[in-house]
Design a protein around this motif. Structure first.
Motif, PDB file in Angstrom:
ATOM      1  N   MET A  41       0.853  -1.201   0.000  1.00 25.14           N
ATOM      2  CA  MET A  41       0.000   0.000   0.000  1.00 25.14           C
ATOM      3  C   MET A  41       0.889   1.252   0.000  1.00 25.14           C
ATOM      4  O   MET A  41       1.819   1.334   0.790  1.00 25.14           O
ATOM      5  CB  MET A  41      -0.871  -0.029   1.257  1.00 25.14           C
ATOM      6  N   PRO A  42       0.599   2.206  -0.862  1.00 22.43           N
ATOM      7  CA  PRO A  42       1.417   3.425  -0.833  1.00 22.43           C
ATOM      8  C   PRO A  42       1.303   4.131   0.503  1.00 22.43           C
ATOM      9  O   PRO A  42       0.246   4.068   1.148  1.00 22.43           O
ATOM     10  CB  PRO A  42       0.798   4.286  -1.948  1.00 22.43           C
ATOM     11  N   VAL A  43       2.378   4.796   0.896  1.00 14.12           N
ATOM     12  CA  VAL A  43       2.420   5.492   2.190  1.00 14.12           C
ATOM     13  C   VAL A  43       1.293   6.513   2.268  1.00 14.12           C
ATOM     14  O   VAL A  43       0.648   6.691   3.299  1.00 14.12           O
ATOM     15  CB  VAL A  43       3.784   6.204   2.346  1.00 14.12           C
ATOM     16  N   ALA A  44       1.059   7.176   1.122  1.00 16.21           N
ATOM     17  CA  ALA A  44       0.077   8.252   1.095  1.00 16.21           C
ATOM     18  C   ALA A  44      -1.315   7.746   1.452  1.00 16.21           C
ATOM     19  O   ALA A  44      -2.169   8.502   1.893  1.00 16.21           O
ATOM     20  CB  ALA A  44       0.066   8.885  -0.283  1.00 16.21           C
ATOM     21  N   GLU A  45      -1.569   6.444   1.265  1.00 19.46           N
ATOM     22  CA  GLU A  45      -2.905   5.933   1.498  1.00 19.46           C
ATOM     23  C   GLU A  45      -3.056   5.302   2.878  1.00 19.46           C
ATOM     24  O   GLU A  45      -4.138   4.837   3.223  1.00 19.46           O
ATOM     25  CB  GLU A  45      -3.235   4.903   0.419  1.00 19.46           C
ATOM     26  N   ILE A  50       4.236   2.500  -6.373  1.00 17.55           N
ATOM     27  CA  ILE A  50       3.483   3.755  -6.385  1.00 17.55           C
ATOM     28  C   ILE A  50       3.099   4.071  -7.814  1.00 17.55           C
ATOM     29  O   ILE A  50       3.945   4.027  -8.718  1.00 17.55           O
ATOM     30  CB  ILE A  50       4.333   4.898  -5.768  1.00 17.55           C
ATOM     31  N   ARG A  51       1.817   4.355  -8.017  1.00 19.68           N
ATOM     32  CA  ARG A  51       1.375   4.811  -9.339  1.00 19.68           C
ATOM     33  C   ARG A  51       0.424   5.991  -9.130  1.00 19.68           C
ATOM     34  O   ARG A  51      -0.633   5.841  -8.537  1.00 19.68           O
ATOM     35  CB  ARG A  51       0.656   3.699 -10.087  1.00 19.68           C
ATOM     36  N   ARG A  52       0.878   7.141  -9.562  1.00 17.04           N
ATOM     37  CA  ARG A  52       0.088   8.349  -9.319  1.00 17.04           C
ATOM     38  C   ARG A  52      -0.129   9.098 -10.621  1.00 17.04           C
ATOM     39  O   ARG A  52       0.782   9.191 -11.440  1.00 17.04           O
ATOM     40  CB  ARG A  52       0.839   9.288  -8.364  1.00 17.04           C
ATOM     41  N   ASP A  53      -1.329   9.664 -10.751  1.00 16.79           N
ATOM     42  CA  ASP A  53      -1.621  10.548 -11.881  1.00 16.79           C
ATOM     43  C   ASP A  53      -1.679  11.975 -11.349  1.00 16.79           C
ATOM     44  O   ASP A  53      -2.598  12.330 -10.600  1.00 16.79           O
ATOM     45  CB  ASP A  53      -2.955  10.165 -12.516  1.00 16.79           C
ATOM     46  N   ARG A  66       1.770  10.792 -15.348  1.00 16.91           N
ATOM     47  CA  ARG A  66       1.826   9.554 -14.548  1.00 16.91           C
ATOM     48  C   ARG A  66       3.236   9.335 -14.000  1.00 16.91           C
ATOM     49  O   ARG A  66       4.211   9.391 -14.738  1.00 16.91           O
ATOM     50  CB  ARG A  66       1.404   8.355 -15.384  1.00 16.91           C
ATOM     51  N   ILE A  67       3.303   9.107 -12.703  1.00 14.01           N
ATOM     52  CA  ILE A  67       4.584   8.780 -12.066  1.00 14.01           C
ATOM     53  C   ILE A  67       4.410   7.451 -11.355  1.00 14.01           C
ATOM     54  O   ILE A  67       3.516   7.308 -10.511  1.00 14.01           O
ATOM     55  CB  ILE A  67       5.008   9.886 -11.079  1.00 14.01           C
ATOM     56  N   GLN A  68       5.205   6.488 -11.733  1.00 15.05           N
ATOM     57  CA  GLN A  68       5.137   5.204 -11.040  1.00 15.05           C
ATOM     58  C   GLN A  68       6.535   4.711 -10.734  1.00 15.05           C
ATOM     59  O   GLN A  68       7.482   5.008 -11.458  1.00 15.05           O
ATOM     60  CB  GLN A  68       4.318   4.186 -11.827  1.00 15.05           C
ATOM     61  N   GLY A 106      -7.409  31.648  -9.307  1.00 17.82           N
ATOM     62  CA  GLY A 106      -6.071  31.772  -9.882  1.00 17.82           C
ATOM     63  C   GLY A 106      -4.988  31.068  -9.076  1.00 17.82           C
ATOM     64  O   GLY A 106      -3.825  31.082  -9.457  1.00 17.82           O
ATOM     65  N   HIS A 107      -5.343  30.451  -7.920  1.00 17.42           N
ATOM     66  CA  HIS A 107      -4.360  29.738  -7.110  1.00 17.42           C
ATOM     67  C   HIS A 107      -4.052  28.395  -7.754  1.00 17.42           C
ATOM     68  O   HIS A 107      -4.940  27.752  -8.313  1.00 17.42           O
ATOM     69  CB  HIS A 107      -4.892  29.529  -5.685  1.00 17.42           C
ATOM     70  N   CYS A 108      -2.771  27.979  -7.651  1.00 16.33           N
ATOM     71  CA  CYS A 108      -2.344  26.755  -8.340  1.00 16.33           C
ATOM     72  C   CYS A 108      -1.955  25.670  -7.344  1.00 16.33           C
ATOM     73  O   CYS A 108      -1.235  25.943  -6.376  1.00 16.33           O
ATOM     74  CB  CYS A 108      -1.137  27.053  -9.235  1.00 16.33           C
ATOM     75  N   PHE A 109      -2.410  24.469  -7.607  1.00 17.08           N
ATOM     76  CA  PHE A 109      -2.151  23.332  -6.708  1.00 17.08           C
ATOM     77  C   PHE A 109      -1.661  22.141  -7.520  1.00 17.08           C
ATOM     78  O   PHE A 109      -1.842  22.085  -8.737  1.00 17.08           O
ATOM     79  CB  PHE A 109      -3.427  22.950  -5.950  1.00 17.08           C
ATOM     80  N   TRP A 110      -1.080  21.185  -6.810  1.00 16.90           N
ATOM     81  CA  TRP A 110      -0.559  19.965  -7.441  1.00 16.90           C
ATOM     82  C   TRP A 110      -1.255  18.783  -6.785  1.00 16.90           C
ATOM     83  O   TRP A 110      -0.997  18.466  -5.618  1.00 16.90           O
ATOM     84  CB  TRP A 110       0.947  19.899  -7.224  1.00 16.90           C
ATOM     85  N   LEU A 111      -2.149  18.165  -7.510  1.00 14.37           N
ATOM     86  CA  LEU A 111      -2.964  17.075  -6.976  1.00 14.37           C
ATOM     87  C   LEU A 111      -2.585  15.777  -7.663  1.00 14.37           C
ATOM     88  O   LEU A 111      -2.122  15.795  -8.809  1.00 14.37           O
ATOM     89  CB  LEU A 111      -4.442  17.348  -7.259  1.00 14.37           C
ATOM     90  N   PHE A 112      -2.804  14.677  -6.977  1.00 19.39           N
ATOM     91  CA  PHE A 112      -2.650  13.403  -7.682  1.00 19.39           C
ATOM     92  C   PHE A 112      -3.729  12.417  -7.267  1.00 19.39           C
ATOM     93  O   PHE A 112      -4.323  12.531  -6.185  1.00 19.39           O
ATOM     94  CB  PHE A 112      -1.250  12.817  -7.489  1.00 19.39           C
ATOM     95  N   CYS A 113      -3.985  11.501  -8.164  1.00 24.24           N
ATOM     96  CA  CYS A 113      -4.984  10.470  -7.922  1.00 24.24           C
ATOM     97  C   CYS A 113      -4.254   9.127  -7.894  1.00 24.24           C
ATOM     98  O   CYS A 113      -3.464   8.832  -8.795  1.00 24.24           O
ATOM     99  CB  CYS A 113      -6.018  10.503  -9.042  1.00 24.24           C
TER     100      CYS A 113
END
Lengths: 234, 435
Positions: free
Chosen positions: B1-5, B404-407, B393-395, B416-423
């Motif tokens: 399981m990825p750490v993020a989850e 780890i497989r993230r989109d 995609r980063i895996q 106008g604010h910018c964020f970096w999200l992944f699924c």
């Protein structure tokens, strides 16, 4: 031989002309003429960038840090939260070999580190994100920067807008939604000790270069079509 | 399981510098078993080497020594794989087998020939190539012609084989070298007065500095050991640039001394130069103050490192890794004589200036599952997206252990604010902010 009376008076007059600054304040070009003419960034001063997170305050402070460092002088990044991402700094054209990352563990050590870094003449710029900064600590930083000639770049949340400040320039940054590059509206709250009130819109290129935006005027409407009345000629 | 989850799991940020410092501490503690203790080479060492030549007379036998080491580690709550062999290469290979403690009889390399090629301290790429060629064990590798191996798989493989069999000598890179200069003072009676201790420290530093000056050397690592009645307090100082200025060295020691509480009277003070380097003399340039600035910069790094700890003052270098967490490395600046060169500049992907060490779970509304987000909620605030860029995609490779497989999506909100999200696996996370 001690300086003569007229020399002392001349020197004092020169200092007065420089706004009572004891060190020669070297101008720093941000790369955007509109912003420079409005603010006039100088070494040995503090610049406070205010804004909501994600709004671009750190991006603009980083651009100025890069300009202040040039090719060879060091930049000190002081980050208590350890959130700064070095590859993003490198992507903006900052040479990581010239950057020192300092991660103090407590607010007390944070203030001490800032004061040490800003009082070092070798340091071109100090980039930091102080959430709370006491009046005395702020004044100490300003004096340290003035003495050493380094540029202090303080990125603070919008909630610090009404807090007292010893920064030479206070700028409020808001993002401007637009298609294409990232665009920001910079409101000058204070600059050079005087009142601000003016705004400038800048945008940033993929390479991290600043440009002033030139508002495009909609195309002037064409002159009302006039019906050409041809004189019937026989 | 990825750490993020991981939901309720307690997570700590992985810090290679702390790992290394802890391993060095364990290595110093291991000096009770051997006078020469060192870490394995490489950026992230995990094994310790102890020279046990001639120590059987003290411990009884090699088996007794190995048992003693295992028990001592167990008392500290650590489990250790222990092996004793003729060479460092063979001992390393034996520790990576199943049996522990493993004592390989002198000259009995054949007992280790069945071990896999991964037990040879080879780069992962070489091990993979060997696996693809069907070479599984060290024995198979040794039976192949050397010239062909060197030409096809590089000289590193031949070196490792020779180090395994003992044909090539290998020295332990000892973790605590013998001090180059030692100045010591024993008090006639235990001293509690800090001022007296400070004066003694100052005299010893001056002696050490004078000796350094005589050798035309500067200290890179300096240690002051206060031997108290109940404990020994070490004050360690690392320097960015070799220095033999007694005032500066004493100032750095004082910043640490001021912050230490003396629980019992001091019996002796010892100042030792652990590592020194040639003094750097810069030719003074006319109309230039750069040399002065370089010195002042070095002094700043020394001061800050001394007060905050060497692990808090770092330099970053880029690493060729797609996973954002591993795309850079931090390197300690002070007390590091072997400073690595920065990586070559290369085109860099668009990354945010702030990255969360632990991605923050988000509620995201997307039309297509895993598709571009339309709306998300952060700190209770709803954000409607105006524009998105992605997915990127980063895996990670299977060899990392955690797959780890993230989109990733770069998202601009309506304000106008910018964020970096992944699924990742249908769940959304905020990983960074383009501030």
């Amino acid at each position: 031989m001690p300086p003569g009376r007229s020399e002392i008076i001349d020197s004092l007059q020169r200092q007065l002309q420089k706004g009572l600054r004891t060190t020669a304040a070297e101008p720093i070009a941000s790369g955007c003429r509109g912003l420079d003419s409005l603010v006039g960034f100088r070494a040995g001063t503090l610049v406070e960038w205010l804004g909501e997170e994600g709004g671009g305050a750190t991006t603009l402070a980083t651009v100025l840090a890069r300009q202040a460092c040039g090719d060879a002088r060091p930049l000190v990044v002081v980050d208590q939260q350890r959130r700064i991402y070095p590859p993003a700094l490198a992507a903006m054209g900052i040479d990581l070999r010239r950057v020192v990352f300092v991660f103090p563990a407590s607010p007390r050590e944070y203030e001490w580190t800032l004061s040490q870094a800003m009082s070092c003449p070798a340091v071109a710029a100090v980039l930091c994100w102080p959430r709370k900064l006491g009046d005395r600590a702020f004044r100490r930083l300003q004096l340290s920067a003035e003495q050493s000639g380094s540029l202090g770049l303080l990125v603070r949340p919008a909630s610090a807008l009404h807090e007292p400040s010893w920064a030479e320039a206070r700028l409020f940054v808001e993002p401007v939604p637009c298609y294409g590059r990232r665009r920001f509206k910079i409101s000058v709250l204070r600059c050079g000790g005087g009142a601000g009130g003016r705004t400038v819109e800048v945008e940033i290129s993929e390479e991290g270069l600043l440009h002033e935006t030139h508002p495009l005027h909609p195309v002037s409407p064409l002159a009302a079509a006039t019906t050409v009345q041809r004189a019937a000629r026989a | 399981m990825p750490v993020a989850e991981a939901g309720d799991a307690h997570l700590e940020r992985h810090d290679p510098a702390v790992d290394l410092a802890t391993l060095k501490r364990i290595a110093q503690w291991c000096e009770q078993f051997s006078p020469l203790v060192g870490l394995e080479e490489g950026e992230r060492p995990e094994s310790l080497f102890l020279d046990v030549t001639g120590l059987t007379a003290i411990f009884g036998s090699e088996e007794a020594l190995a048992e003693r080491v295992v028990r001592a580690f167990a008392r500290r709550g650590l489990s250790a794989q222990v092996a004793i062999a003729d060479t460092l290469g063979a001992a390393w290979a034996a520790t990576h087998g199943d049996e522990t403690p493993r004592i390989v009889a002198p000259g009995d390399f054949e007992a280790l020939l069945h071990l896999p090629t991964t037990a040879l301290r080879l780069p992962p790429k070489t091990t993979q190539t060997l696996a693809e060629l069907g070479i599984q064990s060290i024995g198979q590798l040794l039976s192949l012609p050397r010239d062909g191996l060197a030409a096809r798989l590089g000289h590193k493989l031949i070196d490792r084989l020779d180090q395994f069999t003992g044909q090539k000598a290998e020295a332990i890179d000892v973790v605590r070298v013998l001090p180059e200069i030692v100045c010591e003072r024993q008090f006639d009676y235990p001293i509690e007065n800090r001022e007296v201790i400070d004066v003694a420290m100052a005299q010893l530093v001056e002696q050490a500095a004078a000796e350094l000056m005589r050798r035309q050397q500067g200290a890179v690592q300096l240690e002051c050991l206060l031997t108290c009645q109940e404990e020994a307090i070490p004050l360690a100082v690392g320097l960015y640039e070799a220095c033999c200025d007694a005032r500066h060295l004493l100032g750095l020691l004082r910043t640490q001394f001021e912050r230490r509480l003396l629980t019992s009277p001091v019996l002796a003070v010892r100042v030792a130069v652990l590592q020194s380097a040639k003094l750097v003399y810069r030719q003074r340039e006319l109309f230039s103050a750069n040399h002065k600035h370089d010195r002042e910069f070095a002094l700043l790094i020394d001061r800050v490192s001394s007060r905050l700890g060497r692990e808090a003052v770092l330099r970053a270098t880029l690493a060729a890794d797609a996973q954002p967490e591993y795309a850079y490395r931090y390197e300690i600046l002070a007390g590091n004589a072997k400073r690595q060169l920065a990586t070559e500049p290369r085109p860099l992907p668009k990354r945010p200036l702030f990255v969360e060490s632990r991605p923050i779970p988000l509620e995201v509304l997307a039309i297509v599952p895993g598709g571009p987000p339309m709306q998300f909620r952060l700190n209770g605030q709803p954000h409607r997206t105006r524009r998105t860029w992605g997915p990127e995609r980063i895996q990670t490779g299977w060899w990392r252990g955690r797959y780890i497989r993230r989109d990733y999506y770069r998202v601009e909100s309506e304000s106008g604010h910018c964020f970096w999200l992944f699924c990742s696996k249908g769940k959304w996370f905020l990983h960074g902010v383009f501030d």
